[in-house]
Scaffold this motif. Sequence first.
Motif, PDB file in Angstrom:
ATOM      1  N   LEU A  25       0.810  -1.220   0.000  1.00 37.73           N
ATOM      2  CA  LEU A  25       0.000   0.000   0.000  1.00 37.73           C
ATOM      3  C   LEU A  25       0.844   1.270   0.000  1.00 37.73           C
ATOM      4  O   LEU A  25       0.314   2.367   0.153  1.00 37.73           O
ATOM      5  CB  LEU A  25      -0.942   0.010   1.210  1.00 37.73           C
ATOM      6  CG  LEU A  25      -1.920  -1.164   1.286  1.00 37.73           C
ATOM      7  CD1 LEU A  25      -2.739  -1.082   2.557  1.00 37.73           C
ATOM      8  CD2 LEU A  25      -2.812  -1.208   0.071  1.00 37.73           C
ATOM      9  N   THR A  26       2.137   1.143  -0.184  1.00 40.43           N
ATOM     10  CA  THR A  26       2.999   2.325  -0.162  1.00 40.43           C
ATOM     11  C   THR A  26       2.985   3.093  -1.473  1.00 40.43           C
ATOM     12  O   THR A  26       3.402   4.241  -1.519  1.00 40.43           O
ATOM     13  CB  THR A  26       4.455   1.953   0.190  1.00 40.43           C
ATOM     14  OG1 THR A  26       4.920   0.990  -0.748  1.00 40.43           O
ATOM     15  CG2 THR A  26       4.549   1.414   1.609  1.00 40.43           C
ATOM     16  N   SER A  27       2.513   2.491  -2.551  1.00 40.90           N
ATOM     17  CA  SER A  27       2.460   3.203  -3.825  1.00 40.90           C
ATOM     18  C   SER A  27       1.046   3.165  -4.396  1.00 40.90           C
ATOM     19  O   SER A  27       0.280   2.243  -4.136  1.00 40.90           O
ATOM     20  CB  SER A  27       3.445   2.586  -4.821  1.00 40.90           C
ATOM     21  OG  SER A  27       3.105   1.244  -5.058  1.00 40.90           O
ATOM     22  N   PRO A  28       0.678   4.185  -5.199  1.00 43.29           N
ATOM     23  CA  PRO A  28      -0.649   4.196  -5.828  1.00 43.29           C
ATOM     24  C   PRO A  28      -0.885   2.929  -6.644  1.00 43.29           C
ATOM     25  O   PRO A  28       0.002   2.441  -7.333  1.00 43.29           O
ATOM     26  CB  PRO A  28      -0.592   5.436  -6.723  1.00 43.29           C
ATOM     27  CG  PRO A  28       0.413   6.317  -6.067  1.00 43.29           C
ATOM     28  CD  PRO A  28       1.444   5.376  -5.504  1.00 43.29           C
ATOM     29  N   GLY A  29      -2.071   2.384  -6.535  1.00 45.56           N
ATOM     30  CA  GLY A  29      -2.415   1.143  -7.215  1.00 45.56           C
ATOM     31  C   GLY A  29      -2.145  -0.086  -6.377  1.00 45.56           C
ATOM     32  O   GLY A  29      -2.430  -1.199  -6.807  1.00 45.56           O
ATOM     33  N   GLY A  30      -1.608   0.106  -5.173  1.00 45.99           N
ATOM     34  CA  GLY A  30      -1.359  -1.026  -4.286  1.00 45.99           C
ATOM     35  C   GLY A  30      -2.670  -1.644  -3.819  1.00 45.99           C
ATOM     36  O   GLY A  30      -3.613  -0.935  -3.479  1.00 45.99           O
ATOM     37  N   LEU A  31      -2.753  -2.960  -3.837  1.00 47.79           N
ATOM     38  CA  LEU A  31      -3.983  -3.669  -3.489  1.00 47.79           C
ATOM     39  C   LEU A  31      -3.656  -4.906  -2.674  1.00 47.79           C
ATOM     40  O   LEU A  31      -2.767  -5.671  -3.038  1.00 47.79           O
ATOM     41  CB  LEU A  31      -4.733  -4.069  -4.765  1.00 47.79           C
ATOM     42  CG  LEU A  31      -5.983  -4.926  -4.642  1.00 47.79           C
ATOM     43  CD1 LEU A  31      -7.059  -4.213  -3.826  1.00 47.79           C
ATOM     44  CD2 LEU A  31      -6.527  -5.264  -6.027  1.00 47.79           C
ATOM     45  N   ALA A  32      -4.387  -5.084  -1.577  1.00 47.20           N
ATOM     46  CA  ALA A  32      -4.204  -6.255  -0.723  1.00 47.20           C
ATOM     47  C   ALA A  32      -5.566  -6.706  -0.224  1.00 47.20           C
ATOM     48  O   ALA A  32      -6.541  -5.959  -0.273  1.00 47.20           O
ATOM     49  CB  ALA A  32      -3.298  -5.910   0.456  1.00 47.20           C
TER      50      ALA A  32
END
Length: 148
Positions: free
Chosen positions: A46-53
């Motif tokens: 989640l540290t960069s845009p577009g990060g998904l978990a």
Amino acid sequence: MKKNFIYFFIFLFSALSCGESKYENNIPYREVNFLVYPLTDFNRTLTSPGGLAVTNSCSHNGGQSCGYENHGIFVCRMLASDSYAAYAATCPTDLTKLQIVNDAILKVKCGKCNKIFELDNDGLSGNARLVRYQVQMSVSNQFFVVRN
């Protein structure tokens, strides 16, 4: 008599015009409340845009995060606004677990109805919308709370 007739139509109009969403949602209510530390949780995705978990544990950071049938909750960092969002990982139409199609562009798919939901577009897919949870940033911006 005329007055009663007018009151009847006012009541009927107000009863029919509010409450129902135009988007289909068959997911029963489940309480969601947990913390996310973007700099350390989910292998730092989640540290960069577009990060998904997706949360895989009902006890993620001390809360209830497993969602409907333990499908989990999608947590993402939006592309357009650089903010965070959280969605149910359950198809609102078929109640099946959603799969990540492409985490870089925040798309998830239902394997049963084949709908593709765009998380960066408010979780929409035609006449269906994913359940979106509240995300509240801490004062220090070190963590955020996800709840319904």
